[in-house]
Design an enzyme around this catalytic site. Structure first.
Site, PDB file in Angstrom:
ATOM      1  N   GLN A  55      -8.030  -0.957   3.358  1.00  0.00           N
ATOM      2  CA  GLN A  55      -6.761  -0.491   2.717  1.00  0.00           C
ATOM      3  C   GLN A  55      -7.050   0.579   1.734  1.00  0.00           C
ATOM      4  O   GLN A  55      -6.523   1.444   1.665  1.00  0.00           O
ATOM      5  CB  GLN A  55      -5.833  -1.419   2.381  1.00  0.00           C
ATOM      6  CG  GLN A  55      -4.418  -0.992   1.823  1.00  0.00           C
ATOM      7  CD  GLN A  55      -3.678  -2.156   1.609  1.00  0.00           C
ATOM      8  OE1 GLN A  55      -3.249  -2.970   2.337  1.00  0.00           O
ATOM      9  NE2 GLN A  55      -3.271  -2.312   0.107  1.00  0.00           N
ATOM     10  N   ASN A  89     -12.310  29.159 -25.168  1.00  0.00           N
ATOM     11  CA  ASN A  89     -12.864  28.026 -24.306  1.00  0.00           C
ATOM     12  C   ASN A  89     -12.562  28.179 -23.064  1.00  0.00           C
ATOM     13  O   ASN A  89     -11.451  28.166 -22.456  1.00  0.00           O
ATOM     14  CB  ASN A  89     -12.376  26.707 -25.027  1.00  0.00           C
ATOM     15  CG  ASN A  89     -12.599  26.225 -26.437  1.00  0.00           C
ATOM     16  OD1 ASN A  89     -13.600  27.011 -26.930  1.00  0.00           O
ATOM     17  ND2 ASN A  89     -11.777  25.795 -27.133  1.00  0.00           N
ATOM     18  N   SER A 110       0.793  -1.313   0.116  1.00  0.00           N
ATOM     19  CA  SER A 110       0.054  -0.145   0.134  1.00  0.00           C
ATOM     20  C   SER A 110       0.780   1.298  -0.194  1.00  0.00           C
ATOM     21  O   SER A 110       0.344   2.414   0.386  1.00  0.00           O
ATOM     22  CB  SER A 110      -0.990  -0.126   1.065  1.00  0.00           C
ATOM     23  OG  SER A 110       0.011  -0.084   2.300  1.00  0.00           O
ATOM     24  N   SER A 125      -8.554  27.206 -29.824  1.00  0.00           N
ATOM     25  CA  SER A 125      -8.854  25.831 -30.367  1.00  0.00           C
ATOM     26  C   SER A 125      -7.796  25.850 -31.349  1.00  0.00           C
ATOM     27  O   SER A 125      -7.224  26.581 -31.946  1.00  0.00           O
ATOM     28  CB  SER A 125     -10.151  26.167 -31.400  1.00  0.00           C
ATOM     29  OG  SER A 125     -10.442  25.067 -32.286  1.00  0.00           O
ATOM     30  N   THR A 177     -34.927  30.827 -13.854  1.00  0.00           N
ATOM     31  CA  THR A 177     -35.447  29.681 -13.529  1.00  0.00           C
ATOM     32  C   THR A 177     -35.649  28.710 -14.754  1.00  0.00           C
ATOM     33  O   THR A 177     -35.938  29.535 -15.888  1.00  0.00           O
ATOM     34  CB  THR A 177     -36.648  29.599 -12.529  1.00  0.00           C
ATOM     35  OG1 THR A 177     -37.616  30.190 -13.414  1.00  0.00           O
ATOM     36  CG2 THR A 177     -36.493  30.590 -11.596  1.00  0.00           C
ATOM     37  N   HIS A 178     -35.400  27.580 -14.704  1.00  0.00           N
ATOM     38  CA  HIS A 178     -35.532  26.826 -15.872  1.00  0.00           C
ATOM     39  C   HIS A 178     -34.530  27.269 -16.793  1.00  0.00           C
ATOM     40  O   HIS A 178     -34.989  27.070 -18.405  1.00  0.00           O
ATOM     41  CB  HIS A 178     -36.759  26.693 -16.444  1.00  0.00           C
ATOM     42  CG  HIS A 178     -37.927  26.062 -15.389  1.00  0.00           C
ATOM     43  ND1 HIS A 178     -38.214  24.920 -15.143  1.00  0.00           N
ATOM     44  CD2 HIS A 178     -38.670  26.835 -14.468  1.00  0.00           C
ATOM     45  CE1 HIS A 178     -38.731  24.724 -13.938  1.00  0.00           C
ATOM     46  NE2 HIS A 178     -39.286  25.893 -13.643  1.00  0.00           N
ATOM     47  N   GLU A 195     -14.688  24.033 -17.379  1.00  0.00           N
ATOM     48  CA  GLU A 195     -15.240  22.845 -17.665  1.00  0.00           C
ATOM     49  C   GLU A 195     -14.603  21.535 -17.015  1.00  0.00           C
ATOM     50  O   GLU A 195     -15.130  20.546 -16.646  1.00  0.00           O
ATOM     51  CB  GLU A 195     -15.041  22.497 -19.288  1.00  0.00           C
ATOM     52  CG  GLU A 195     -15.952  23.444 -20.074  1.00  0.00           C
ATOM     53  CD  GLU A 195     -15.662  23.448 -21.434  1.00  0.00           C
ATOM     54  OE1 GLU A 195     -16.327  23.967 -22.173  1.00  0.00           O
ATOM     55  OE2 GLU A 195     -14.381  23.050 -21.846  1.00  0.00           O
ATOM     56  N   LYS A 218      -8.351   5.058   1.536  1.00  0.00           N
ATOM     57  CA  LYS A 218      -7.276   6.416   1.464  1.00  0.00           C
ATOM     58  C   LYS A 218      -7.306   6.674   0.162  1.00  0.00           C
ATOM     59  O   LYS A 218      -6.936   7.732  -0.219  1.00  0.00           O
ATOM     60  CB  LYS A 218      -6.078   5.987   2.338  1.00  0.00           C
ATOM     61  CG  LYS A 218      -6.201   5.934   3.668  1.00  0.00           C
ATOM     62  CD  LYS A 218      -4.957   5.578   4.263  1.00  0.00           C
ATOM     63  CE  LYS A 218      -4.220   4.141   3.928  1.00  0.00           C
ATOM     64  NZ  LYS A 218      -5.271   3.183   4.439  1.00  0.00           N
ATOM     65  N   LYS A 262     -12.188  30.967 -31.266  1.00  0.00           N
ATOM     66  CA  LYS A 262     -12.513  30.308 -30.126  1.00  0.00           C
ATOM     67  C   LYS A 262     -11.731  30.952 -28.816  1.00  0.00           C
ATOM     68  O   LYS A 262     -10.597  31.163 -28.785  1.00  0.00           O
ATOM     69  CB  LYS A 262     -12.368  28.766 -29.969  1.00  0.00           C
ATOM     70  CG  LYS A 262     -13.150  28.199 -31.126  1.00  0.00           C
ATOM     71  CD  LYS A 262     -14.674  28.378 -30.897  1.00  0.00           C
ATOM     72  CE  LYS A 262     -15.218  27.728 -29.733  1.00  0.00           C
ATOM     73  NZ  LYS A 262     -14.875  25.993 -30.045  1.00  0.00           N
ATOM     74  N   TYR A 314     -11.846  -4.928  11.449  1.00  0.00           N
ATOM     75  CA  TYR A 314     -11.221  -4.714  10.289  1.00  0.00           C
ATOM     76  C   TYR A 314     -11.295  -5.788   9.297  1.00  0.00           C
ATOM     77  O   TYR A 314     -11.271  -7.118   9.574  1.00  0.00           O
ATOM     78  CB  TYR A 314      -9.736  -4.375  10.546  1.00  0.00           C
ATOM     79  CG  TYR A 314      -8.948  -4.247   9.643  1.00  0.00           C
ATOM     80  CD1 TYR A 314      -8.990  -2.915   9.063  1.00  0.00           C
ATOM     81  CD2 TYR A 314      -7.961  -5.154   9.044  1.00  0.00           C
ATOM     82  CE1 TYR A 314      -7.998  -2.231   7.835  1.00  0.00           C
ATOM     83  CE2 TYR A 314      -7.264  -4.471   7.614  1.00  0.00           C
ATOM     84  CZ  TYR A 314      -7.238  -3.301   7.382  1.00  0.00           C
ATOM     85  OH  TYR A 314      -6.546  -2.717   6.414  1.00  0.00           O
ATOM     86  N   ASN A 319      -3.646  -1.343  12.764  1.00  0.00           N
ATOM     87  CA  ASN A 319      -5.173  -0.761  12.525  1.00  0.00           C
ATOM     88  C   ASN A 319      -5.283   0.241  13.201  1.00  0.00           C
ATOM     89  O   ASN A 319      -5.755   1.330  12.753  1.00  0.00           O
ATOM     90  CB  ASN A 319      -6.067  -1.936  13.191  1.00  0.00           C
ATOM     91  CG  ASN A 319      -6.002  -3.264  12.377  1.00  0.00           C
ATOM     92  OD1 ASN A 319      -5.614  -3.206  11.222  1.00  0.00           O
ATOM     93  ND2 ASN A 319      -6.860  -4.197  12.852  1.00  0.00           N
TER      94      ASN A 319
END
Length: 485
Positions: A339, A302, A40, A294, A172-173, A307, A342, A300, A334, A127
């Protein structure tokens, strides 16, 4: 520094390699493929400093209760501090053959100080050891996130101040609804992120108890002083139940939920800004340094940062669900599944930190075109509710007022007329109750400033909530009840 072979074969005092703590129970060595599969280090090496800090406290307690000698403690403290410097400098390269951060540190310590190092694990299991290291780690990470979130909140307050007088459509909408102050809009996001701050504080408070001494699941027959260990590490006290301590992952879910809530809020903000910066809306402009172009279309601009931030929110949600699904059916206490607890946690912390930082910087450079915002109201239809409420104040039942104004709106649409340019004679054909005092109300700025209900969009209310926001933000950033160190 030890070679890979030397680290694997560090003596424990009984001739067995420290890697195989369970060797006495088995006839055959663990298959190399299993060792590779179960290691790990890719997850927990970032806990090295916190693991060492927990070990220092544990060693001090072991000495205090008489399990190790003062000489052992001196050697262990010296060795652990040397290892800490090796970790910080990058000299300590962990060995995957030793499975995890805890075994690597213990092997290195035993190589440095001999049998004294092999006594350190008395009274603890990996643990409770990892549970303690994770809590120490999370306290540090959440402190950094609190500062980053605070920076974003300050920028939203500044945007609200800067754009208090700017009038834009509220939706709205995704359809024009009513005019609002852009300062009011920024404050809506401020309050959402401030609630995330309260969730962050809740997550911090959930870290206030120390798992060390819970052992594998049932505590220890050794006379451990868990209260001493907790004090040494800055916790309020030890956890109450050893089974609960090693089995549950509530504190991790609390951290995940802070990240998730924050991600949901930043994703909606990003969506708004992407839309408002499009040519079809066009009353917001994003800073060039946070956009891309672009490879084919020269015109463009962007909104890639927005995003990507919106996209990363999906991963935050997925990792929250991943842990929730993992723990929902595990028997106490446990199980090795944990494991993996995380992996998503650390990724969510990293994503949240990066998005908060870049989004805060982007917001500093946002520009607004007030004229383009007002131009969106040319047809005046966003003022229809004002007309209906004008009639209510004249004693017309709201449903009747709604119907009359709706017919007026329909006529304006059919005849391509702006509600704002109608004379009282034209309005009276549909609304006989209308008088000359209605006409001054057909103005977007007047519409905004007349919305003076508590929490409304009037500039007076925007100033009030901003003052309250500043007060609340200051209190949140200086909250002394939240354990940050």
């Amino acid at each position: 520094m030890l070679s890979r072979r030397e680290m694997r074969l560090v003596p424990r005092g009984d001739g067995a390699g420290v890697m195989f703590l369970w060797k006495g129970r088995f006839k055959a060595d663990t298959d190399q493929r299993v060792r590779d599969f179960t290691q790990s280090l890719d997850l927990d090496w970032c806990l090295a400093e916190d693991d060492i800090r927990g070990s220092l406290a544990h060693a001090k307690m072991l000495c205090e209760v008489g399990i190790i000698t003062r000489e052992d403690l001196v050697l262990i403290e010296r060795g652990l501090n040397e290892i800490l410097e090796e970790v910080r400098s990058g000299q300590f390269v962990p060995d995957p053959g030793l499975e995890d951060v805890h075994m690597n540190v213990e092997a290195r310590l035993t190589a440095k100080v001999g049998p004294s190092g092999a006594k350190l694990h008395s009274g603890r299991s990996r643990n409770d050891q990892v549970a303690t290291a994770v809590r120490l780690y999370l306290r540090r990470r959440l402190k950094d996130l609190k500062l980053s979130l605070g920076g974003l909140l300050k920028n939203l307050l500044e945007l609200s101040r800067r754009h208090e007088d700017v009038i834009v459509p509220g939706y709205t909408h995704l359809q024009q609804a009513q005019p609002i102050s852009l300062g009011h809009y920024w404050m809506s996001h401020f309050w959402a992120f401030l609630r995330d701050g309260e969730r962050l504080d809740f997550a911090l408070r959930s870290l206030r108890l120390c798992p060390l001494g819970a052992g594998a699941l049932a505590g220890s027959t050794l006379p451990l002083d868990r209260f001493m260990t907790a004090r040494e590490l800055g916790f309020e006290g030890p956890t109450e139940n050893s089974l609960d301590t090693v089995a549950q992952r509530d504190v991790l879910l609390d951290v995940h939920y802070f990240c998730l809530s924050c991600a949901l809020h930043w994703s909606r903000l990003c969506e708004d800004l992407i839309i408002y910066a499009s040519r079809e809306f066009g009353w917001m402009d994003l800073p060039d340094q946070f956009c891309t172009g672009s490879s084919m279309m020269p015109q463009k601009k962007n909104p890639d940062v927005l995003e990507l931030s919106r996209g990363k929110a999906s991963g935050v949600l997925g990792r929250f669900v991943d842990l929730a699904c993992m723990v929902k059916g595990l028997p106490l206490t446990y199980n090795r599944d944990l494991q993996e607890d995380k992996r998503g946690l650390f990724e969510n912390l990293n994503v949240t930190q990066s998005v908060l930082s870049v989004l805060s910087a982007l917001l500093e450079g946002v520009q607004v075109d007030p004229d383009r915002g007002v131009k969106a109201f040319e047809d005046g239809l966003a003022l229809a509710t004002d007309v209906a409420e004008y009639l209510v104040m004249r004693g017309v039942p709201f449903r009747e007022a709604h119907e009359k104004v709706g017919k007026l709106v329909r006529w304006c649409v059919d005849n391509q007329r702006s509600l704002r340019t109608l004379g009282i004679e034209e309005i009276s054909r549909f609304i006989p109750e209308a008088a000359e005092d209605l006409l001054p109300l057909l103005d977007v700025k007047a519409s905004v400033d007349r919305r003076t209900t508590y929490g409304g969009t009037s500039r007076e209310q925007v100033r009030r909530q901003r003052e309250e926001g500043e007060r609340r933000l200051s209190a949140w950033l200086s909250d002394s009840e939240v354990p940050l160190d």
